[in-house]
Design a protein around this motif. Structure first.
Motif, PDB file in Angstrom:
ATOM      1  N   PHE A  70       3.266  -6.753   3.435  1.00 29.08           N
ATOM      2  CA  PHE A  70       1.984  -6.807   4.275  1.00 29.08           C
ATOM      3  C   PHE A  70       0.921  -6.128   3.558  1.00 29.08           C
ATOM      4  N   ASP A  71      -0.401  -6.287   3.934  1.00 27.28           N
ATOM      5  CA  ASP A  71      -1.514  -5.519   3.377  1.00 27.28           C
ATOM      6  C   ASP A  71      -1.709  -4.443   4.331  1.00 27.28           C
ATOM      7  N   ARG A  72      -2.954  -3.732   4.175  1.00 30.65           N
ATOM      8  CA  ARG A  72      -3.454  -2.480   4.302  1.00 30.65           C
ATOM      9  C   ARG A  72      -3.702  -2.904   6.030  1.00 30.65           C
ATOM     10  N   ASN A  75      -1.263  -7.253   7.947  1.00 32.11           N
ATOM     11  CA  ASN A  75      -1.110  -8.626   7.756  1.00 32.11           C
ATOM     12  C   ASN A  75       0.048  -8.978   6.890  1.00 32.11           C
ATOM     13  N   THR A  76       1.100  -9.748   7.159  1.00 33.03           N
ATOM     14  CA  THR A  76       2.081  -9.889   6.614  1.00 33.03           C
ATOM     15  C   THR A  76       2.062 -11.258   5.496  1.00 33.03           C
ATOM     16  N   THR A 235       0.808 -12.058  -6.091  1.00 33.13           N
ATOM     17  CA  THR A 235       1.630 -11.289  -4.909  1.00 33.13           C
ATOM     18  C   THR A 235       2.744 -10.503  -5.359  1.00 33.13           C
ATOM     19  N   THR A 251       4.938  -0.261  -2.181  1.00 36.76           N
ATOM     20  CA  THR A 251       4.546  -1.024  -3.388  1.00 36.76           C
ATOM     21  C   THR A 251       4.630   0.037  -4.507  1.00 36.76           C
TER      22      THR A 251
END
Length: 377
Positions: A70-72, A75-76, A235, A251
């Protein structure tokens, strides 16, 4: 006169004549679809996973499930076989391949000692310098160190062995090749760089040269490439936890200064490609090198394979990897594995989480799914 297909019942004198009599051999056959299904069933619960099954050197099936991260903003993004992942200790298989190729190029064997191929300026303990390449490659050196930083490796080389020479899996065994592969590849340039650069700059040169040589010796001949730092344009799957805990992730960053025993970022597609080439092609290794990896020292560990287990039709040779990190007060993790199975089958697998940081028993998962994929038609 007897007709074609005559069957005589022994001792009963009864005869009949039939055409196209169906006769089954009762031999079992391998079903890729069942192998895939068995893996999927046992991987239920993961945040996400991706795997590819090869047969006869070709991609025959694959599966993806769940999320890759997922992002900051929260959102996955979905799990994908094309997403990069830090392959962790699967790196060791590829490091071993490069080492074997360079030993052969230098007229050396795995029974030669490592002394001449360590940096000259490193402080060295005789217990280390008299080690054989085979002992590092099979984790039977007596080195138990898990750290792979330059300071850890220098301490290992400068000190006594950690323990007796028994099968003890330790990251430093293969991470030491981060210093030796550049020297095995070009001893003269290595000597020049060691004498003209500062210690820190030389460490930087060795780690960059290691990645360069890994690409030229191992990855490029298979038509791909890899680095030890995530590509911002691609990605990259995260290390995550599993439900019912609230989603957390991590990450990985630059692994170049710690590489050798781990650290390359590759997609599941790339891992599957490498397996196809390692098993079925001479572009990366020849049959003699393949035999050294598969048969040398048949004990707990072999060269390039840290997991050896029985399956239908023979023996599976595999290398697994795993990483666990703290994130938001919880453990987040990933697991990776490449497997060479009988019947010309290979598996490349990446799982984006572990149940509460406890590794899944991938050996058993693969073994069960593979064995259950053999059925009588």
């Amino acid at each position: 006169m007897l007709c074609a297909g005559l069957v005589i019942a022994a001792g009963l004198g009864i005869s009949s004549c039939k055409k196209d009599l169906p006769i089954k051999s009762n031999d079992k056959v391998f079903k890729v679809a069942l192998f895939k299904q068995g893996l999927q069933e046992q991987l239920a619960g993961a945040r996400g996973y991706q795997f590819i099954i090869n047969q006869d050197g070709r991609w025959v099936d694959s599966a993806v499930y769940g999320i890759g991260g997922f992002d900051r903003a929260g959102n996955t993004f979905p799990a994908m076989v094309e997403s990069e992942v830090n392959i962790a200790s699967v790196t060791k298989t590829f490091t071993a391949v490069a080492a074997l190729k360079l030993l052969a190029q230098n007229g050396l064997t795995i029974e030669d000692q490592i002394a001449d191929w360590l940096p000259e300026k490193w402080s060295k303990n005789s217990a280390i310098t008299t080690l054989k390449f085979r002992e590092l490659l099979t984790h039977s050196s007596g080195i138990y160190e898990g750290g792979t930083s330059w300071s850890s490796l220098k301490n290992v080389v400068g000190g006594p062995l950690d323990g007796p020479k028994i099968d003890t899996y330790a990251n430093a065994n293969l991470a030491l090749f981060r210093a030796m592969i550049p020297k095995l590849a070009d001893k003269n340039t290595f000597s020049i760089k060691e004498n003209e650069l500062s210690a820190d700059a030389f460490d930087q040169w060795m780690q960059d040269e290691y990645v360069k040589r890994m690409n030229s010796l191992v990855f490029n001949p298979a038509g791909t490439s890899a680095v030890c730092v995530p590509d911002p344009k691609k990605t990259t799957n995260m290390l995550m936890n599993e439900a019912p805990e609230s989603l957390a992730g991590y990450t990985e960053g630059d692994w170049t200064p710690f590489s050798g025993g781990g650290g390359f970022f590759m997609s599941t597609v790339q891992m599957a490609r490498m397996m196809a080439y390692l098993v079925h092609s001479d572009a990366v290794i020849d049959d003699a090198t393949r035999a050294i990896m598969d048969t040398q020292r048949p004990g707990k560990y072999r060269i390039g394979w840290n997991r050896i287990f029985a399956v239908t039709g023979g023996t599976a040779l595999a290398h697994g990897g795993g990483l666990t990190r703290p994130a938001n007060g919880m453990d987040v993790s990933l697991q990776t594995m490449i497997v060479k199975l009988p019947n010309k089958v290979e598996l490349a697998l990446s799982i984006n989480s572990m149940p509460k940081g406890v590794p899944r028993p991938i050996n058993t998962i693969v073994q069960t799914a593979y064995n259950n994929a053999w059925v009588t038609e």
